[in-house]
Scaffold this motif. Structure first.
Motif, PDB file in Angstrom:
ATOM      1  N   UNK A   2      24.859  17.400 104.315  1.00 26.14           N
ATOM      2  CA  UNK A   2      25.594  18.483 103.688  1.00 26.14           C
ATOM      3  C   UNK A   2      24.597  19.459 103.063  1.00 26.14           C
ATOM      4  N   UNK A   3      24.603  20.699 103.556  1.00 24.30           N
ATOM      5  CA  UNK A   3      23.700  21.710 103.026  1.00 24.30           C
ATOM      6  C   UNK A   3      24.393  22.664 102.049  1.00 24.30           C
ATOM      7  N   UNK A   4      25.704  22.859 102.251  1.00 28.73           N
ATOM      8  CA  UNK A   4      26.451  23.789 101.405  1.00 28.73           C
ATOM      9  C   UNK A   4      27.761  23.153 100.973  1.00 28.73           C
ATOM     10  N   UNK A   5      28.095  23.281  99.710  1.00 30.14           N
ATOM     11  CA  UNK A   5      29.373  22.799  99.182  1.00 30.14           C
ATOM     12  C   UNK A   5      30.188  24.022  98.768  1.00 30.14           C
ATOM     13  N   UNK A   6      31.396  24.113  99.323  1.00 27.78           N
ATOM     14  CA  UNK A   6      32.279  25.248  99.053  1.00 27.78           C
ATOM     15  C   UNK A   6      33.491  24.741  98.286  1.00 27.78           C
ATOM     16  N   UNK A   7      33.815  25.420  97.205  1.00 28.37           N
ATOM     17  CA  UNK A   7      34.903  24.991  96.327  1.00 28.37           C
ATOM     18  C   UNK A   7      36.081  25.946  96.383  1.00 28.37           C
ATOM     19  N   UNK A   8      37.279  25.373  96.513  1.00 32.69           N
ATOM     20  CA  UNK A   8      38.511  26.092  96.251  1.00 32.69           C
ATOM     21  C   UNK A   8      38.484  26.525  94.785  1.00 32.69           C
ATOM     22  N   UNK A   9      39.428  27.377  94.379  1.00 32.41           N
ATOM     23  CA  UNK A   9      39.412  27.863  92.997  1.00 32.41           C
ATOM     24  C   UNK A   9      40.503  27.210  92.150  1.00 32.41           C
ATOM     25  N   UNK A  10      41.773  27.582  92.375  1.00 37.96           N
ATOM     26  CA  UNK A  10      42.857  27.080  91.537  1.00 37.96           C
ATOM     27  C   UNK A  10      43.025  25.577  91.614  1.00 37.96           C
ATOM     28  N   UNK A  11      42.998  24.913  90.476  1.00 41.76           N
ATOM     29  CA  UNK A  11      43.118  23.466  90.333  1.00 41.76           C
ATOM     30  C   UNK A  11      41.970  22.693  90.989  1.00 41.76           C
ATOM     31  N   UNK A 100      25.783  26.480  96.822  1.00 34.04           N
ATOM     32  CA  UNK A 100      27.099  26.329  96.215  1.00 34.04           C
ATOM     33  C   UNK A 100      27.882  27.634  96.361  1.00 34.04           C
ATOM     34  N   UNK A 101      29.063  27.512  96.937  1.00 33.99           N
ATOM     35  CA  UNK A 101      29.936  28.664  97.167  1.00 33.99           C
ATOM     36  C   UNK A 101      31.301  28.379  96.555  1.00 33.99           C
ATOM     37  N   UNK A 102      31.889  29.371  95.925  1.00 32.12           N
ATOM     38  CA  UNK A 102      33.261  29.282  95.426  1.00 32.12           C
ATOM     39  C   UNK A 102      34.083  30.290  96.217  1.00 32.12           C
ATOM     40  N   UNK A 103      35.085  29.810  96.949  1.00 29.07           N
ATOM     41  CA  UNK A 103      35.889  30.687  97.811  1.00 29.07           C
ATOM     42  C   UNK A 103      37.310  30.144  97.902  1.00 29.07           C
ATOM     43  N   UNK A 122      25.984  30.239  94.224  1.00 33.72           N
ATOM     44  CA  UNK A 122      25.271  31.266  94.975  1.00 33.72           C
ATOM     45  C   UNK A 122      26.194  32.403  95.388  1.00 33.72           C
ATOM     46  N   UNK A 123      27.453  32.082  95.647  1.00 33.69           N
ATOM     47  CA  UNK A 123      28.439  33.084  96.062  1.00 33.69           C
ATOM     48  C   UNK A 123      29.764  32.750  95.408  1.00 33.69           C
ATOM     49  N   UNK A 145      30.122  31.688 107.321  1.00 34.48           N
ATOM     50  CA  UNK A 145      29.134  32.765 107.251  1.00 34.48           C
ATOM     51  C   UNK A 145      28.413  32.780 105.906  1.00 34.48           C
ATOM     52  N   UNK A 146      29.178  32.717 104.813  1.00 40.46           N
ATOM     53  CA  UNK A 146      28.530  32.775 103.488  1.00 40.46           C
ATOM     54  C   UNK A 146      27.847  31.456 103.143  1.00 40.46           C
TER      55      UNK A 146
END
Length: 213
Positions: A2-11, A100-103, A122-123, A145-146
């Motif tokens: 795992x190189x990138x962890x992307x997080x949902x926002x609400x809850x 780390x991305x929040x999307x 990071x984003x 992409x991000x």
């Protein structure tokens, strides 16, 4: 890996308490009433905006958003809206070399507010800024992409099966289902969610154990 962890926002990153309380006050209905309606539409697998339309039939949600902003009662986020494990977990993930991305599905205004909190990410981006929302496959194309990594090297963390787990899995991402909030708890033990999730977690600190490997 795992190189990138992307997080949902609400809850996932933020509590929705303030969001629903503000809507209840704006619509002049008891907060408990709106909370119960949210629970009902969650259990039925419906869009959570349907709770607002049940509170006020015929409601134009987009128009009411604009009216709230014009009245100075628009969206607001501050440090108290974050779950306690957010900063420590994101900080440790970055320390271990993960991007780390929040999307998630939120307005452009929420994107501005989150960036203002200077989270260790990071984003930070929202569906309102991209012009495409989950579960649309294009949203997850943008995520890759991000993320700046291949789909199999990206972990998407969220609580909602239909918006997070299933479309992220279909896009080839790794997935972690978070038992948090009404959606995360309601479907935590659902076999379909279990099949779509690489991991099932109860808090973001649990990510560190396997992302660092």
């Amino acid at each position: 890996m795992i190189r990138t962890v992307v997080f949902d926002i609400g809850e996932t990153i933020t509590r929705d308490d303030r969001y629903w309380a503000a809507w209840a006050d704006w619509l002049e209905v008891p907060r408990h009433t709106l909370s119960a309606l949210v629970g009902a539409v969650v259990a039925q697998g419906r869009d959570n905006a349907d709770a607002l339309r049940l509170a006020r039939p015929g409601l134009d949600v987009a128009a009411e958003y604009r009216a709230r902003e014009a009245a100075g009662r628009g969206e607001h986020l501050d440090e108290t809206d974050l779950y306690d494990d957010v900063r420590p977990a994101l900080t440790e993930l970055r320390r271990r070399g993960a991007r780390v991305v929040i999307a998630g599905n939120q307005t452009a205004r929420v994107g501005e507010l989150l960036r203002g909190l200077e989270l260790p990410a990071d984003v930070v981006v929202t569906s309102g800024e991209w012009g495409v929302a989950k579960p649309d496959p294009e949203f997850f194309q943008r995520v890759v992409e991000v993320a700046q990594a291949g789909p199999a090297e990206v972990l998407y963390v969220g609580d909602h099966p239909a918006n997070d787990m299933f479309p992220a899995r279909a896009a080839g991402l790794r997935t972690a289902h978070l038992r948090r909030g009404p959606w995360g708890r309601l479907w935590a033990d659902d076999p379909a969610v279990g099949a779509a999730a690489d991991w099932r977690i109860s808090g973001l600190s649990e990510l560190v154990a396997f992302v660092g490997r």
